[in-house]
Design a protein around this motif. Structure first.
Motif, PDB file in Angstrom:
ATOM      1  N   VAL A 185       5.037  -7.828  -1.122  1.00 20.91           N
ATOM      2  CA  VAL A 185       3.948  -7.223  -0.340  1.00 20.91           C
ATOM      3  C   VAL A 185       2.630  -7.912  -0.677  1.00 20.91           C
ATOM      4  O   VAL A 185       2.337  -8.179  -1.852  1.00 20.91           O
ATOM      5  CB  VAL A 185       3.812  -5.709  -0.661  1.00 20.91           C
ATOM      6  N   VAL A 186       1.857  -8.215   0.379  1.00 16.02           N
ATOM      7  CA  VAL A 186       0.474  -8.675   0.200  1.00 16.02           C
ATOM      8  C   VAL A 186      -0.430  -7.588   0.780  1.00 16.02           C
ATOM      9  O   VAL A 186      -0.221  -7.138   1.914  1.00 16.02           O
ATOM     10  CB  VAL A 186       0.239 -10.023   0.922  1.00 16.02           C
ATOM     11  N   LEU A 187      -1.416  -7.168   0.004  1.00 19.68           N
ATOM     12  CA  LEU A 187      -2.295  -6.070   0.420  1.00 19.68           C
ATOM     13  C   LEU A 187      -3.687  -6.581   0.750  1.00 19.68           C
ATOM     14  O   LEU A 187      -4.378  -7.134  -0.112  1.00 19.68           O
ATOM     15  CB  LEU A 187      -2.383  -5.032  -0.715  1.00 19.68           C
ATOM     16  N   ALA A 188      -4.111  -6.390   2.000  1.00 17.37           N
ATOM     17  CA  ALA A 188      -5.487  -6.719   2.384  1.00 17.37           C
ATOM     18  C   ALA A 188      -6.309  -5.436   2.357  1.00 17.37           C
ATOM     19  O   ALA A 188      -5.882  -4.409   2.887  1.00 17.37           O
ATOM     20  CB  ALA A 188      -5.516  -7.338   3.778  1.00 17.37           C
ATOM     21  N   GLY A 189      -7.474  -5.531   1.707  1.00 14.02           N
ATOM     22  CA  GLY A 189      -8.299  -4.325   1.514  1.00 14.02           C
ATOM     23  C   GLY A 189      -8.068  -3.718   0.152  1.00 14.02           C
ATOM     24  O   GLY A 189      -8.297  -2.519  -0.050  1.00 14.02           O
ATOM     25  N   ALA A 190      -7.627  -4.562  -0.796  1.00 10.84           N
ATOM     26  CA  ALA A 190      -7.207  -4.075  -2.116  1.00 10.84           C
ATOM     27  C   ALA A 190      -8.329  -3.390  -2.890  1.00 10.84           C
ATOM     28  O   ALA A 190      -8.068  -2.588  -3.785  1.00 10.84           O
ATOM     29  CB  ALA A 190      -6.657  -5.247  -2.931  1.00 10.84           C
ATOM     30  N   SER A 191      -9.590  -3.712  -2.548  1.00 14.40           N
ATOM     31  CA  SER A 191     -10.716  -3.105  -3.274  1.00 14.40           C
ATOM     32  C   SER A 191     -11.266  -1.882  -2.552  1.00 14.40           C
ATOM     33  O   SER A 191     -12.189  -1.228  -3.024  1.00 14.40           O
ATOM     34  CB  SER A 191     -11.841  -4.133  -3.402  1.00 14.40           C
ATOM     35  N   THR A 232      -9.100   3.229   0.502  1.00 12.88           N
ATOM     36  CA  THR A 232      -7.698   3.518   0.826  1.00 12.88           C
ATOM     37  C   THR A 232      -6.781   2.472   0.192  1.00 12.88           C
ATOM     38  O   THR A 232      -5.733   2.812  -0.370  1.00 12.88           O
ATOM     39  CB  THR A 232      -7.505   3.529   2.361  1.00 12.88           C
ATOM     40  N   GLY A 233      -7.191   1.204   0.276  1.00 18.50           N
ATOM     41  CA  GLY A 233      -6.377   0.118  -0.283  1.00 18.50           C
ATOM     42  C   GLY A 233      -6.055   0.325  -1.763  1.00 18.50           C
ATOM     43  O   GLY A 233      -4.946   0.038  -2.205  1.00 18.50           O
ATOM     44  N   ARG A 234      -7.000   0.837  -2.513  1.00 19.66           N
ATOM     45  CA  ARG A 234      -6.747   1.062  -3.953  1.00 19.66           C
ATOM     46  C   ARG A 234      -5.614   2.059  -4.168  1.00 19.66           C
ATOM     47  O   ARG A 234      -4.720   1.833  -4.993  1.00 19.66           O
ATOM     48  CB  ARG A 234      -7.989   1.648  -4.636  1.00 19.66           C
ATOM     49  N   VAL A 289       0.269  -5.630   4.269  1.00 13.23           N
ATOM     50  CA  VAL A 289      -0.255  -4.267   4.423  1.00 13.23           C
ATOM     51  C   VAL A 289      -1.762  -4.408   4.548  1.00 13.23           C
ATOM     52  O   VAL A 289      -2.398  -5.065   3.714  1.00 13.23           O
ATOM     53  CB  VAL A 289       0.125  -3.392   3.200  1.00 13.23           C
ATOM     54  N   ASP A 290      -2.347  -3.830   5.612  1.00 11.98           N
ATOM     55  CA  ASP A 290      -3.765  -4.089   5.895  1.00 11.98           C
ATOM     56  C   ASP A 290      -4.553  -2.786   6.068  1.00 11.98           C
ATOM     57  O   ASP A 290      -4.275  -1.994   6.981  1.00 11.98           O
ATOM     58  CB  ASP A 290      -3.875  -4.946   7.171  1.00 11.98           C
ATOM     59  N   PHE A 291      -5.531  -2.583   5.178  1.00 15.00           N
ATOM     60  CA  PHE A 291      -6.504  -1.491   5.294  1.00 15.00           C
ATOM     61  C   PHE A 291      -7.883  -2.114   5.096  1.00 15.00           C
ATOM     62  O   PHE A 291      -8.439  -2.064   3.995  1.00 15.00           O
ATOM     63  CB  PHE A 291      -6.253  -0.402   4.244  1.00 15.00           C
TER      64      PHE A 291
END
Ligand SMILES: NC(=O)c1ccc[n+]([C@@H]2O[C@H](COP(=O)([O-])OP(=O)(O)OC[C@H]3O[C@@H](n4cnc5c(N)ncnc54)[C@H](OP(=O)(O)O)[C@@H]3O)[C@@H](O)[C@H]2O)c1
Length: 249
Positions: free
Chosen positions: A7-13, A16-18, A72-74
């Motif tokens: 999984v690659v997470l965009a919006g990690a900071s 919601t992303g956290r 995964v994008d938030f």
């Protein structure tokens, strides 16, 4: 032995992303391999999340060379749209919580997903309560013939009204066969709010209120994990109904 899902997470900071990211990190069947943000690019997730995750946050998907992952994008809708197109063109499946896409953007994502035969989940609200509320609103709309939608979010939320409120208005409009503009939607943006929605049905001498409150963004995590596990099975299609995620296999 089952292999874990990269999984690659965009919006990690992000807010919601956290929460979603920590749930991915702790899931036994997932492997968080990359993270993307804007101002926080260059930071370590270890510092951002207070969890031992030795991943350096990148500023773009192009900096992540792995052959496959679920994106995964938030984030926010403009950069998200570009990132989704890039991920799909690389053959990656996508799970998107970001809201605010135009109908043209949705249409072009749908075409791209069909062309590259990847799986896509684009859901405006990953919380169980919001989905149950839709089922209850559908039922109530068979008996009540007038309603207004109220939503309230933190003042940092960029789109207005929320994707969830727009979806609710559309659901009521479809049920009553009226234009969506005929359903009033009221939006508040205030500090102290997280994510709140009410649908108020009125009839002579009475009102019925359906209300859902998210007090903390961990409310979205279980739905996102379920979507990551299922997204491959939606190959060629964009799933926008949380019910599809909840279906037993
Ligand atoms: N579907 C659902 O269930 C659900 C639930 C909650 C929220 N949402 C949606 O999710 C999105 C994020 O909400 P939030 O409240 O978490 O927002 P937020 O706290 O403002 O976080 C936004 C995140 O996006 C990153 N970002 C912004 N612009 C970027 C760019 N150009 N490139 C890469 N990363 C970028 C930010 O990075 P920096 O911090 O480094 O700038 C941050 O990590 C919104 O669209 C919201 O409506 C959906």
């Amino acid at each position: 032995m089952t292999t874990s899902i990269p999984v690659v997470l965009a919006g990690a900071s992000g807010k919601t992303g956290r929460e979603v990211g920590k749930a991915i990190y702790h899931a036994d069947d997932m492997n968080l391999i990359g993270a993307i943000a804007q101002r926080h690019a260059g930071s370590m997730l270890t510092d951002l999340w207070a969890e031992p995750v030795p991943i350096v946050v990148k500023e773009s998907l192009a900096q992540i060379q792995d052959p496959y992952a679920v994106l995964v994008d938030f984030t926010e809708h403009q950069s998200s749209y570009q990132r989704i197109c890039e991920a799909v063109s690389r053959g990656w499946d996508i799970v998107v919580g970001t809201t605010g896409f135009t109908s043209e953007e949705r249409e072009s994502i749908t075409q791209l997903v069909a062309r590259y035969q990847v799986g896509a989940v684009l859901i405006a609200n990953f919380s169980l309560g919001a989905w149950v509320m839709e089922q209850l609103a559908k039922q109530a709309s068979q008996y009540f013939k007038k309603a207004e939608v109220l939503e309230a979010h933190a003042d940092t939320k960029k789109d207005k009204p929320s994707g969830t409120a727009k979806r609710m208005a559309q659901l009521l409009a479809d049920s009553w066969d009226t234009p969506v503009d005929a359903i009033p939607v009221h939006a508040l943006r205030l500090p102290g709010m997280v994510a709140h929605q009410a649908v108020v049905f009125g009839a002579s001498g009475q009102i019925l209120t359906l209300r859902h409150d998210v007090h903390d963004r961990s409310a979205y995590a279980a739905g996102v994990l379920a979507a990551i596990r299922k997204v491959r099975s939606f190959s060629g299609h964009v799933v926008q109904d949380f019910g599809r995620i909840m279906d037993p296999d």
